[in-house]
Design a protein around this motif. Structure first.
Motif, mmCIF file in Angstrom:
data_model
loop_
_atom_site.group_PDB
_atom_site.id
_atom_site.type_symbol
_atom_site.label_atom_id
_atom_site.label_comp_id
_atom_site.label_asym_id
_atom_site.label_seq_id
_atom_site.Cartn_x
_atom_site.Cartn_y
_atom_site.Cartn_z
ATOM 1 N N ASP A 59 32.767 14.006 -26.356
ATOM 2 C CA ASP A 59 31.599 13.126 -26.338
ATOM 3 C C ASP A 59 30.415 13.831 -27.023
ATOM 4 O OD1 ASP A 59 29.337 11.618 -25.677
ATOM 5 O OD2 ASP A 59 30.051 11.161 -23.657
ATOM 6 N N PRO A 60 29.835 13.221 -28.055
ATOM 7 C CA PRO A 60 28.721 13.884 -28.747
ATOM 8 C C PRO A 60 27.492 14.086 -27.871
ATOM 9 C CG PRO A 60 28.993 11.622 -29.526
ATOM 10 C CD PRO A 60 30.186 11.932 -28.675
ATOM 11 N N GLN A 61 27.409 13.361 -26.752
ATOM 12 C CA GLN A 61 26.297 13.541 -25.826
ATOM 13 C C GLN A 61 26.550 14.660 -24.818
ATOM 14 O OE1 GLN A 61 23.506 11.698 -26.339
ATOM 15 N NE2 GLN A 61 24.688 10.949 -28.110
ATOM 16 N N GLY A 62 27.737 15.240 -24.884
ATOM 17 C CA GLY A 62 28.132 16.263 -23.917
ATOM 18 C C GLY A 62 29.304 15.781 -23.096
ATOM 19 N N CYS A 86 28.132 26.058 -23.712
ATOM 20 C CA CYS A 86 27.588 26.145 -22.359
ATOM 21 C C CYS A 86 28.003 24.929 -21.530
ATOM 22 C CB CYS A 86 26.062 26.227 -22.410
ATOM 23 S SG CYS A 86 25.433 27.716 -23.226
ATOM 24 N N TRP A 87 27.980 25.111 -20.218
ATOM 25 C CA TRP A 87 28.323 24.008 -19.320
ATOM 26 C C TRP A 87 27.543 24.146 -18.023
ATOM 27 C CZ3 TRP A 87 30.685 25.195 -14.617
ATOM 28 C CH2 TRP A 87 31.230 26.486 -14.512
ATOM 29 N N GLN A 88 27.429 23.039 -17.312
ATOM 30 C CA GLN A 88 26.748 23.053 -16.019
ATOM 31 C C GLN A 88 27.471 22.120 -15.057
ATOM 32 O OE1 GLN A 88 22.833 21.346 -16.089
ATOM 33 N NE2 GLN A 88 23.410 19.662 -17.447
ATOM 34 N N ARG A 89 27.341 22.432 -13.776
ATOM 35 C CA ARG A 89 27.947 21.591 -12.752
ATOM 36 C C ARG A 89 27.074 20.358 -12.519
ATOM 37 N NH1 ARG A 89 32.260 23.598 -10.289
ATOM 38 N NH2 ARG A 89 32.639 25.853 -10.295
ATOM 39 N N ILE A 129 31.740 18.713 -14.251
ATOM 40 C CA ILE A 129 30.924 19.561 -15.116
ATOM 41 C C ILE A 129 30.585 18.777 -16.379
ATOM 42 C CG2 ILE A 129 31.986 21.682 -14.238
ATOM 43 C CD1 ILE A 129 33.505 21.877 -16.910
ATOM 44 N N ARG A 130 29.485 19.158 -17.018
ATOM 45 C CA ARG A 130 29.126 18.619 -18.315
ATOM 46 C C ARG A 130 29.004 19.789 -19.292
ATOM 47 N NH1 ARG A 130 26.745 13.912 -19.897
ATOM 48 N NH2 ARG A 130 25.949 13.472 -17.800
ATOM 49 N N LEU A 131 29.681 19.656 -20.434
ATOM 50 C CA LEU A 131 29.619 20.677 -21.462
ATOM 51 C C LEU A 131 28.580 20.292 -22.508
ATOM 52 C CD1 LEU A 131 33.105 20.374 -20.859
ATOM 53 C CD2 LEU A 131 32.644 22.702 -21.621
ATOM 54 N N ALA A 132 27.988 21.285 -23.130
ATOM 55 C CA ALA A 132 26.963 21.021 -24.141
ATOM 56 C C ALA A 132 27.564 20.266 -25.318
ATOM 57 C CB ALA A 132 26.348 22.339 -24.603
ATOM 58 N N PRO A 133 26.772 19.440 -26.012
ATOM 59 C CA PRO A 133 27.283 18.710 -27.185
ATOM 60 C C PRO A 133 27.850 19.669 -28.218
ATOM 61 C CG PRO A 133 25.145 17.839 -26.521
ATOM 62 C CD PRO A 133 25.367 19.090 -25.721
ATOM 63 N N CYS A 134 28.973 19.264 -28.799
ATOM 64 C CA CYS A 134 29.606 20.070 -29.838
ATOM 65 C C CYS A 134 30.552 19.180 -30.631
ATOM 66 C CB CYS A 134 30.370 21.257 -29.240
ATOM 67 S SG CYS A 134 31.763 20.777 -28.184
#
Length: 590
Positions: free
Chosen positions: A30-33, A68-71, A77-82
Motif C-alpha cells: 500500500d503506497p500509504q503504508g 520503519c514500522w509502528q504498532r 502494525i503499519r509499515l512506512a510507505p515504500c
C-alpha cells in the motif's frame, strides 16, 4: 521464481530454542503504508488467543533499505510507505503443544497458519508459501496445501487461492510415519509425529478409519469431492484434542490411545481416539462448509458470536460416536454406555440449571475455554448437552415424523455447505421444523435450547426400547455420603466444590488442601476410603490448608446422589419400539 502478491518463507530456524523464522513478501505494498494484522483466534476454537504475543522480533526492508514500522494495536502494525517488493522478516516462539498454534523442538514441528501468517490489508489474490528443508535429514513435511514444487521429503513451494486458504492448511514436520488408506475413492492418511508405541497396529487403523470415513461420506452422498485428506497427529505422553480444517485435521493423542498388534478388542482409549477422528472428520461438513454467518464474516480479529454453537459442536459430538456404531467400530451397548457417560457428566454439572445451550454457545468466548473452579456451577457444555439435545431431536424426528437428523444435515448441506453459503442463525431449527412438519417442535427447541430444564431423554429412549436408569456411582469417592467435593486427580487438593453442597456451605473452595477429618490425617492414598466412612447427617471436623494457613470447619454429609446414568436395551419392549430401535442403532429387532 515468480512471486504471487503475497508470499511467505518459513525456516525451522532453531528447534532447540523453539524458534520459527519467517519472511512475508508483499509485491505491491500500500503506497500509504502497508498494514499487517495477525489473527487473534483460529476457526474452530472459540477463544481470543492473541497470537501476536509470540512475536520475538520484526524488521522490514525494501530494495535493501530498512523500512520503519509502528504498532497500531496488539495485533496490527503499519509499515512506512515504500515501493515494492516489501520484505518483512520476523521470528516467533513456537512451543505450544496444542493444535491451535505452532510448535517446534528437536523431535517434531507443527504450524497452524493463523498463529504465524500476517494478513496484508488490501492485498488480495494468490498466496505462496515456501518451507525450507531443515538440517534434520530424516524430517519430512505433511500438508494438504497445493504443491507447486517440492523435494522428495515434501519441503518446497506451495500455493493457495488467498490468505483464508493458506491458514486452513496446517503443516506437520518430523520423522513422519504415514498410514495411508482410500475411502470413497479418495486418498487419506494418518501422518504421525512424535514417538509412537512399539508394534503399532497399522492394519487396524486403516480398516477402522476407512469404515468411519466411508460412513460419513455416505451420509452426505459422497460430497464434497476432495483431492486428499490428512489426519495430522502428534503423539504425546497423555494429550487429547483436535482442530478441523477443510481437507485435513490436526490431532494430539496419547501413545496409549493407539492400537497395538495382538490386541483382539478395541480398547476404551482406542475407541476414544476413533471418536476424535470421527468428530474432526464430520467437521468437513458441519463447521467447515456448513458455517454460521458470524464466523464466515469474521476476519479473526475479534470474537464472532453465535447462539448456534450447540448445532455445530454438539451435533458433531452426537454423530462422532453414532458414526462409529454405523461403521461397526463399536457395539450398540458400547454406544449406549458412551451416551450414559455424557448424561452422567451433565447430571454432575449444576450450571445446567443456570445456563441454556444458546447462552453457552454465545458465551463460549469468555467461559468454556477459560475454566476456573466455579465453571461447572455456572455453565453447561455446548458439546455435551448439545450432543444430548441432538440425540433428543433425532429420536423425536424418528418417532413422530418421516424425517431423521440425517435428513436435516443433508438439507443443510444442500442449502448451505454445497454452495458455500453461510448459514443464518437458527438454520438447523428451521430445517428440522420444515422437514418434519411436527407442529410443537418449535416449542421443544425453545425448552431445549433456550431453557434450563432437563431434556426428556428417558421418555424418548423408552419409545426406542432403551431403558435409562440412575444409581449411586459405586466408584465415586462420595458413594456413602455426599460432601460435594471436586477433587484433583490423585491428590487431596480441591478442584472446586459443587453448588449448594455441604462443602460449599462449609466454606471450602478450589485450591484448598484437605489434611484431616476429625483429627485423622488425610492423604491422596487414603482420601477415598476416609470419605466413604462418613455417614449422612453425622457432622465432622475438617482441617485444610488455604494460602499456607491451617483452617478448620465443620461439615455435615448428605445422602449420596443417584447421578450415575446407565442405559440398556429393554428386552420387553414392544414391536414398534424394537423397530424404531433397529433403525436407530442398526441392530436386529429379533
Amino acid at each position: 521464481m515468480a512471486y504471487p502478491p503475497l508470499h511467505f518463507r518459513i525456516q525451522l530456524a532453531d528447534p532447540q530454542a523453539h524458534r520459527l523464522r519467517l519472511q512475508c513478501r508483499i509485491a505491491e505494498p500500500d503506497p500509504q503504508g502497508q498494514v499487517l494484522r495477525l489473527a487473534s483466534w483460529t476457526r474452530g476454537s472459540y477463544l481470543v488467543r492473541d497470537f501476536a504475543r509470540h512475536l520475538m522480533w520484526l524488521r522490514a526492508e525494501s530494495h535493501g533499505q530498512p523500512v520503519c514500522w509502528q504498532r497500531l494495536d496488539k495485533r496490527s502494525i503499519r509499515l512506512a510507505p515504500c515501493e515494492g517488493p516489501l520484505l518483512v522478516d520476523y521470528e516467533l516462539h513456537a512451543f505450544d503443544p496444542s493444535v491451535r498454534k505452532a510448535y517446534l523442538d528437536s523431535e517434531r514441528g507443527f504450524i497452524n497458519g493463523t498463529s504465524v501468517f500476517w494478513r496484508a490489508e488490501g492485498v488480495d489474490g494468490p498466496v505462496g508459501v515456501t518451507v525450507e528443508p531443515p538440517a534434520m535429514e530424516d524430517w519430512h513435511l505433511a500438508t494438504t496445501m497445493t504443491v507447486k514444487d517440492t523435494d522428495k521429503r515434501g519441503f518446497g513451494d506451495f500455493e493457495a487461492a488467498d490468505w483464508e486458504e493458506v491458514v486452513d492448511h496446517p503443516f506437520s514436520f518430523g520423522p513422519l510415519r504415514r498410514v495411508r488408506f482410500a475411502a470413497d475413492g479418495i486418498d487419506h492418511e494418518l501422518a504421525f509425529t512424535g514417538r509412537l508405541p512399539q508394534e503399532l497396529d497399522e492394519a487396524r487403523l486403516r480398516e477402522d478409519l476407512t469404515r468411519i470415513c466411508e460412513a460419513e461420506r455416505a451420509l452426505f452422498g459422497g460430497e464434497p469431492k476432495l483431492a486428499c485428506y490428512q489426519f495430522q497427529t502428534a503423539v504425546t505422553a497423555d494429550s487429547y484434542g483436535g482442530l478441523e480444517h477443510r481437507s485435513s485435521c490436526a490431532l494430539v493423542c496419547a501413545r496409549d490411545d493407539l492400537p497395538r498388534k495382538g490386541e483382539t478388542e478395541r480398547s476404551a482409549r482406542y475407541r476414544g481416539f476413533l471418536g476424535l477422528c470421527s468428530h474432526e472428520y464430520f467437521h468437513l461438513w458441519n463447521v467447515k462448509r456448513i458455517t454460521p454467518e458470524a464466523f464466515a464474516a469474521s476476519d479473526l480479529g475479534t470474537e464472532a458470536y453465535t447462539r448456534d454453537l450447540w448445532a455445530y459442536e454438539g451435533v458433531t459430538s452426537y454423530y462422532d460416536d453414532h458414526l462409529l456404531l454405523r461403521a461397526g467400530c463399536i457395539t450398540p451397548q458400547q454406544y449406549l454406555d458412551g451416551v450414559a457417560e455424557t448424561i452422567t457428566r451433565l447430571n454432575r454439572t449444576p450450571g445446567r440449571h443456570l445456563q441454556s445451550l444458546a447462552e453457552s454457545s454465545f458465551e463460549a468466548w469468555t467461559k468454556f475455554y477459560q475454566p476456573d473452579e466455579n465453571l461447572p456451577n455456572a455453565t453447561v457444555s455446548y458439546y455435551g448437552k448439545g450432543a444430548l439435545a441432538a440425540l433428543a431431536l433425532d429420536l423425536r424426528l424418528r418417532r413422530d415424523s418421516d424425517a431423521t437428523l440425517d435428513d436435516v444435515m443433508r438439507r443443510l448441506w444442500a442449502d448451505f455447505g454445497a454452495t458455500d453459503t453461510p448459514a443464518p442463525e437458527g438454520a438447523l431449527e428451521a430445517v428440522a421444523c420444515r422437514l418434519s412438519g411436527i407442529e410443537d417442535l418449535p416449542a421443544d427447541f425453545e425448552r431445549w435450547l433456550r431453557g434450563t430444564g432437563e431434556l426428556p431423554l428417558a421418555e424418548l429412549l423408552a419409545d426406542f426400547g432403551v431403558k435409562l436408569e440412575h444409581e449411586v456411582d459405586p466408584k465415586h469417592p462420595e458413594r456413602s455420603a455426599r460432601l460435594g467435593l471436586r477433587l484433583q486427580p490423585q491428590r487431596s487438593e480441591l478442584a472446586g466444590v459443587v453448588e449448594d453442597s455441604p462443602a460449599q456451605r462449609a466454606g471450602l473452595g478450589g485450591g484448598d488442601e484437605l489434611v484431616a477429618i476429625d483429627g485423622a490425617r488425610l492423604t491422596a492414598h487414603n482420601l477415598d476410603a476416609r470419605l466413604n466412612r462418613l455417614r449422612p447427617g453425622e457432622t465432622v471436623v475438617l482441617h485444610y490448608f488455604r494460602d499456607h494457613q491451617l483452617r478448620e470447619t465443620t461439615i455435615t454429609p448428605e445422602e449420596p446422589l443417584a447421578d450415575r446414568c446407565r442405559m440398556k436395551l429393554d428386552e420387553e419392549a414392544d414391536s414398534p419400539a424394537r423397530a424404531r430401535r433397529a433403525a436407530w442403532l442398526g441392530e436386529s429387532t429379533a
